[in-house]
Write a protein that holds these residues in place. Structure first.
Motif, PDB file in Angstrom:
ATOM      1  N   ILE A   3     -33.709 -28.340   9.985  1.00  0.00           N
ATOM      2  CA  ILE A   3     -34.321 -29.672   9.840  1.00  0.00           C
ATOM      3  C   ILE A   3     -35.735 -29.532   9.259  1.00  0.00           C
ATOM      4  N   ALA A  20     -32.622 -41.280   8.240  1.00  0.00           N
ATOM      5  CA  ALA A  20     -31.891 -41.670   9.456  1.00  0.00           C
ATOM      6  C   ALA A  20     -31.576 -43.166   9.449  1.00  0.00           C
ATOM      7  N   LEU A  28     -30.081 -38.078  14.443  1.00  0.00           N
ATOM      8  CA  LEU A  28     -30.907 -37.216  13.593  1.00  0.00           C
ATOM      9  C   LEU A  28     -32.343 -37.135  14.133  1.00  0.00           C
ATOM     10  N   LEU A  37     -28.715 -26.819  10.171  1.00  0.00           N
ATOM     11  CA  LEU A  37     -27.794 -27.880   9.739  1.00  0.00           C
ATOM     12  C   LEU A  37     -26.488 -27.274   9.227  1.00  0.00           C
ATOM     13  N   LEU A  45     -27.480 -35.088   4.000  1.00  0.00           N
ATOM     14  CA  LEU A  45     -28.898 -35.443   4.212  1.00  0.00           C
ATOM     15  C   LEU A  45     -29.709 -35.233   2.933  1.00  0.00           C
TER      16      LEU A  45
END
Lengths: 55, 411
Positions: A3, A20, A28, A37, A45
């Motif tokens: 992240i 998000a 998230l 991830l 994303l």
């Protein structure tokens, strides 16, 4: 990729919030920065990040 | 530039009222980042809310202004709608190919088209001139003495997507409107303190100097000032679109995240507009000569904020370089919330929170005396600073307090 690597720093946090909201993905926001991830989630994303970074 | 318009009254607590509608100054960066946030989740239906909010506020102002100026012909009323659009910095609006059944409205210049594109430095996937569409709906209804919900509008071309001219198609179809609350809550009984005294800044002198500047739209209907494109915008437009967004986000599990983004839009506003003021020739001429220390820059910019129609900002506590407690009297967000929804269960002054932290960041981290470029790189530098300022709202007029209070401290 984690992240924190996809959404680095304070600015990254803001971009992650936008992503998000775009994806309606409250979970998230709860992930810690060191979370790794999965490939499919990372792809999704990253694609959404590109989208929200455009106008 | 001479236009026949209703008089703007600077009312108590710094409110700018035109035909009883409150107006506030905001720039293209705030308009961009706010709208960007609201449109993130397409399932919320915020595009329609933005258009409806514009239509409601504009309709309220135009119908009162037509009466105030005794305008009875279609031509005079069209002229008023176009000239007001230009005066307030929204661009150029051509209504001559429209009538009581609808028609085409063109936008040779649009703040929401052209200037948001500048702020984003990119084209948009979707048209951004939703405010313009709502404005045109309300204008046609007012011009032809029809109910405020008489018209719908679709955006056929938009400068935000590279079109030369914006094109709107209007047709008769009932669209929901809300009743604009005008100035909303107005606190009369509270004892408002004087400006901070432990400073060399003379707020009254600054406000008097700012009152001599021309903030009307130029020949393109734009207000280029302080390095940004200003609009003299409808406070209840901002209020409605922000608060409807908050209401819709309540069910999403991401309300706090949504609120954070509204505050971030306020930080962008502070960075570009307030930073633009503090690096302007006007600042150098009027405010900077009054500044003896860098702390005075903070009091100087607060004096300027009190000319923007946002309410009256007063410093309640100040630890130079460390902590600011602002008390705001009749902040426009709270006034609007109470007027639209009654008492709030949570603080809702998002713009004010962004402004407070943004001002402290600019003064103590921004190195403004060196006149840096206020670009995205500089914004990111301030936002990433480990000792940046963040805000929290500790009191709210909207929750029943006599004033709104924001605390900005180092994170």
């Amino acid at each position: 990729m984690t992240i924190a690597e996809l959404f680095p720093g304070n600015m990254g946090r803001v971009w992650m919030t936008r992503v998000a909201l775009r994806l309606r993905m409250p979970e998230l926001m709860k992930l810690v920065p060191s979370t790794t991830l999965e490939a499919e989630l990372q792809r999704r994303l990253a694609a959404t990040l590109d989208e929200v970074k455009r106008g | 530039m001479s236009r026949r318009l209703p008089m703007m009254k600077v009312a108590a607590h710094g409110k700018h009222l035109v035909a009883t509608e409150p107006l506030v100054f905001h720039c293209n960066y705030y308009n961009y980042f706010l709208q960007k946030t609201l449109l993130l989740d397409e399932t919320l239906g915020m595009a329609a809310v933005i258009q409806q909010a514009a239509s409601s506020c504009v309709g309220a102002l135009l119908s009162r202004a037509q009466d105030e100026l005794n305008l009875t012909t279609v031509e005079d009323r069209r002229l008023l709608a176009s000239e007001l659009f230009a005066e307030l910095g929204f661009g150029l609006l051509r209504l001559d190919e429209s009538g009581p059944t609808g028609g085409t409205v063109s936008l040779p210049v649009s703040h929401y088209g052209r200037c948001l594109r500048q702020a984003a430095a990119a084209d948009f996937a979707k048209p951004q001139s939703l405010f313009d569409a709502g404005y045109a709906q309300a204008a046609l209804a007012a011009i032809h003495s029809l109910p405020p919900d008489a018209f719908a509008a679709e955006i056929e071309a938009c400068q935000s997507q590279g079109a030369q001219t914006g094109i709107l198609k209007l047709y008769r179809e009932g669209q929901p409107v809300f009743r604009s609350p005008g100035q909303g809550a107005h606190t009369k009984s509270v004892d408002m303190p004087e400006p901070w005294t432990a400073t060399s800044i003379d707020e009254a002198r600054i406000l008097a100097a700012l009152a001599t500047l021309d903030f009307s739209g130029n020949e393109e209907g734009l207000i280029p000032r302080f390095g940004v494109m200003l609009t003299h915008h409808f406070a209840n437009f901002y209020n409605r679109i922000s608060f409807e967004f908050v209401m819709r986000m309540k069910k999403s599990g991401m309300l706090e995240a949504a609120e954070d983004l509204l505050v971030e839009a306020g930080l962008r506003c502070a960075f570009h507009t307030l930073g633009g003021i503090m690096t302007s020739a006007e600042w150098d001429a009027v405010v900077r000569p009054q500044c003896q220390t860098n702390h005075d820059w903070l009091h100087g910019i607060i004096a300027c904020v009190n000319a923007l129609g946002w309410g009256v900002y007063r410093v309640h506590e100040f630890v130079p370089g460390e902590r600011l407690v602002l008390r705001i009297y009749d902040d426009y967000e709270s006034s609007g919330w109470i007027g639209m929804y009654g008492t709030s269960s949570r603080p809702i002054s998002y713009l004010a929170q962004g402004a407070a932290a943004g001002m402290m960041n600019l003064v103590y981290l921004g190195e403004l005396p060196t006149k840096p470029a206020l670009d995205f790189e500089k914004y990111a530098l301030l936002f990433e600073a480990p000792d940046r300022f963040i805000s929290r709202q500790t009191r709210s007029l909207s929750m029943g307090d006599s004033f709104t209070e924001i605390v900005a401290e180092r994170q």
